[in-house]
Design a protein around this motif. Structure first.
Motif, short mmCIF file in Angstrom:
data_model
loop_
_atom_site.label_atom_id
_atom_site.label_comp_id
_atom_site.label_asym_id
_atom_site.label_seq_id
_atom_site.Cartn_x
_atom_site.Cartn_y
_atom_site.Cartn_z
N VAL A 102 0.86 -1.19 0.00
CA VAL A 102 0.00 0.00 0.00
C VAL A 102 0.90 1.24 0.00
O VAL A 102 1.48 1.60 1.01
CB VAL A 102 -0.94 0.01 1.22
CG1 VAL A 102 -1.86 1.23 1.16
CG2 VAL A 102 -1.74 -1.27 1.30
N TYR A 103 0.98 1.91 -1.15
CA TYR A 103 1.85 3.08 -1.30
C TYR A 103 1.11 4.40 -1.10
O TYR A 103 1.71 5.40 -0.72
CB TYR A 103 2.48 3.09 -2.69
CG TYR A 103 3.48 1.99 -2.93
CD1 TYR A 103 4.85 2.20 -2.72
CD2 TYR A 103 3.07 0.74 -3.36
CE1 TYR A 103 5.77 1.18 -2.93
CE2 TYR A 103 3.99 -0.29 -3.59
CZ TYR A 103 5.34 -0.05 -3.36
OH TYR A 103 6.25 -1.07 -3.57
N ASN A 104 -0.17 4.41 -1.42
CA ASN A 104 -0.91 5.67 -1.44
C ASN A 104 -2.39 5.39 -1.20
O ASN A 104 -2.85 4.24 -1.30
CB ASN A 104 -0.73 6.37 -2.79
CG ASN A 104 -1.16 7.82 -2.77
OD1 ASN A 104 -0.94 8.52 -1.79
ND2 ASN A 104 -1.76 8.28 -3.85
N VAL A 105 -3.14 6.41 -0.88
CA VAL A 105 -4.59 6.26 -0.77
C VAL A 105 -5.18 6.10 -2.17
O VAL A 105 -4.93 6.93 -3.05
CB VAL A 105 -5.23 7.49 -0.09
CG1 VAL A 105 -6.74 7.40 -0.14
CG2 VAL A 105 -4.76 7.60 1.36
N GLY A 106 -5.89 5.02 -2.38
CA GLY A 106 -6.58 4.81 -3.65
C GLY A 106 -5.73 4.20 -4.73
O GLY A 106 -5.96 3.07 -5.14
#
Length: 544
Positions: A102-106
């Motif tokens: 998970v690198y970023n939101v969305g």
């Protein structure tokens, strides 16, 4: 007769053994971890967490007490926004970890709304995961090996959603931020305030906290809110909708009251939605900040910060009087690690830090952090050790007596963690941990706030440096954070021999880490070729 005596002795031995086992289990510290949402480094009124840059406007007396009672960290870090921070905290891994992703939101493809996309996009972003895998061994799983009961009350963003059975959480109370219900036959949406729906009456649209959704009444104001009045006019709350922040705080208090009676230690993780936009405060506190002359927007923001602070106080005070009878003889404060933290930098004002939520500048990733553990962590102390979300799992495992070397994942593979324990810093046994480097890697885009970038922070002696690498332009920038907290002076514009030596070492460490973690970089739009890592001596071009 002899058999009867032997049986009786055996029973006595067994009861004694079980009693000792329960006593040892209960002697392990309870853990309460409060995770604020979008609370900036300078948003607290205490100066302990921010080199005396505390807010002169917003009031956080309860969190300030925590700072006086425990250890504050001036160099506490997270990721640039909420989902990757939560994923890293729960998994103990960077986004490059095999169970994170998970690198970023969305997604890593979030265009700039002002330009309606990405003009002349050079790199096709990496396609990320939006939640960590359910086979990894989470912070909940690790603590359960030591007999802990576990709970998540609040925002799960970045962890399996909805939280899956068997993920290590006994109480997965995942609560949504936006409240959407039918009111008078029309779909209505609210941020933070309960709504009266046609079907369920007063509701937060959540089975977990709906029992706390009824409007404020005199009994609640007198019994629950009045200790935290702090010059607000609480009578204006009579009959108005309940705030989600109060509901989550009430739920957490009830959880403590229930678990304090049990034989097992507990881990209570409370990721509040406050102070995330769309910002809606509580009326009495909003009125208070409006009277100070703040704009409506900042008054709501100050209101929500103080409301979060009040609920930190409610949860902390529940440890002093778990059964709520006014008798403090059952106080469990001394056997509880109490933590206050934020998931990323603020969206409003992080001065003197550069940047905001969503960026890898200090304003986006440096946050408040406080640990309290009476008798173990010295009061009113401050550490400049750089710590990160990934470090919480090994630190709490260490303090709970869990061995990470023996942990296996749910699929039978050996569990791997990226973080380092800073328990010895908390106890005063060491000034700092041995680790020198922290990393951030973003193989994609998020509006104007980041583009494909890798960042390494290195401690050299007592000094912290940051080296950025930008994949589109193959450029580097270098900052000395001890002398340049605002990140104004790029040392590579006119580097000294010392600056070049530092930059070369940091660049080499960055490349080694990228390769070891097989970090994705995306592909070039023009030809589909994988974007290469920085050159091993890429900063050499800046030599004078």
């Amino acid at each position: 007769m002899k058999k009867t005596k032997r049986f009786a002795l055996l029973l006595i031995f067994l009861f004694s053994f079980l009693g000792n086992a329960q006593s040892q289990q209960k002697s392990k510290p309870n853990i309460v971890l409060i995770f604020a949402d979008d609370l900036g480094w300078t948003d607290l009124s205490t100066g302990n967490t921010n080199f005396n840059n505390g807010s002169k406007i917003y009031q956080t007396p309860e969190i300030d007490k925590l700072a006086n009672q425990g250890m504050s960290f001036t160099n506490a870090y997270t990721n640039q926004n909420c989902a990757p921070s939560r994923a890293a905290l729960i998994s103990g891994q960077y986004a490059t970890g095999v169970d994170n992703g998970v690198y970023n939101v969305g997604s890593l493809y979030r265009p700039d709304k002002r330009t309606k996309g990405f003009p002349n996009l050079l790199i096709k972003p990496h396609e990320q995961q939006n939640v960590i895998t359910d086979v990894g061994t989470s912070i909940f799983d690790v603590l359960k090996t030591q007999g802990y009961t576990t709970a998540l009350i609040g925002k799960s963003h970045g962890t399996p959603h909805p939280l899956k059975a068997g993920y290590g959480i006994d109480l997965p109370a995942d609560i949504h931020h936006e409240i959407k219900v039918m009111v008078n036959g029309k779909k209505t949406e609210s941020s933070y305030l309960a709504l009266k729906s046609d079907k369920n009456g007063w509701t937060f649209d959540s089975e977990f906290v709906d029992k706390y959704a009824n409007p404020y009444n005199q009994e609640y104001i007198d019994k629950t809110l009045s200790p935290y009045k702090n010059n607000s006019e609480q009578s204006v709350l009579m009959g108005i909708p309940k705030h989600l922040t109060d509901a989550i705080g009430d739920y957490a208090v009830d959880y403590i009251r229930e678990k304090a009676r049990g034989e097992n230690p507990f881990f209570l993780y409370v990721p509040f939605h406050a102070v995330h936009s769309d910002v809606v405060g509580r009326k009495d506190l909003t009125d208070k900040y409006l009277k100070k002359g703040l704009s409506p927007r900042l008054a709501e923001y100050g209101s929500l910060i103080e409301l979060l602070d009040q609920n930190v106080g409610k949860i902390s005070n529940a440890l002093k009087d778990p059964n709520g009878d006014g008798d403090l003889s059952d106080d469990i404060t001394n056997n509880t690690i109490f933590i206050f933290y934020s998931d990323n930098g603020g969206l409003v004002d992080n001065v003197p830090l550069k940047g905001k939520k969503g960026s890898l500048d200090e304003g986006g990733i440096r946050v408040p952090l406080i640990f309290r553990y009476p008798g173990v962590i010295k009061q009113n102390t401050i550490s400049n050790q750089a710590v990160h979300c990934i470090d919480f799992l090994p630190t709490l495992a260490h303090m709970a007596g869990a061995s990470l070397s023996s942990m296996n994942k749910n699929n039978g593979e050996k569990a791997v963690y990226d973080g380092a324990s800073f328990a010895d810093v908390l106890t005063g046994n060491k000034k700092r941990i041995e680790r020198e480097n922290l990393f951030w890697h973003l193989p994609g885009y998020m509006d104007e706030r980041f583009r494909p970038t890798t960042l390494i922070q290195k401690r050299i002696g007592k000094t912290y440096y940051k080296l950025f690498y930008y994949y589109e332009t193959e450029e580097f920038t270098l900052y000395n954070l001890n002398k340049d907290l605002e990140e104004k002076n790029n040392l590579l514009k006119n580097p000294s021999a010392k600056d070049m030596k530092i930059a070369l070492k940091m660049n080499a460490d960055m490349v080694t880490w990228l390769k070891a973690n097989k970090a994705p970089t995306g592909t070039f739009v023009k030809d589909g070729i994988t974007v290469p890592y920085p050159k091993a001596d890429g900063v050499s071009k800046y030599k004078q």
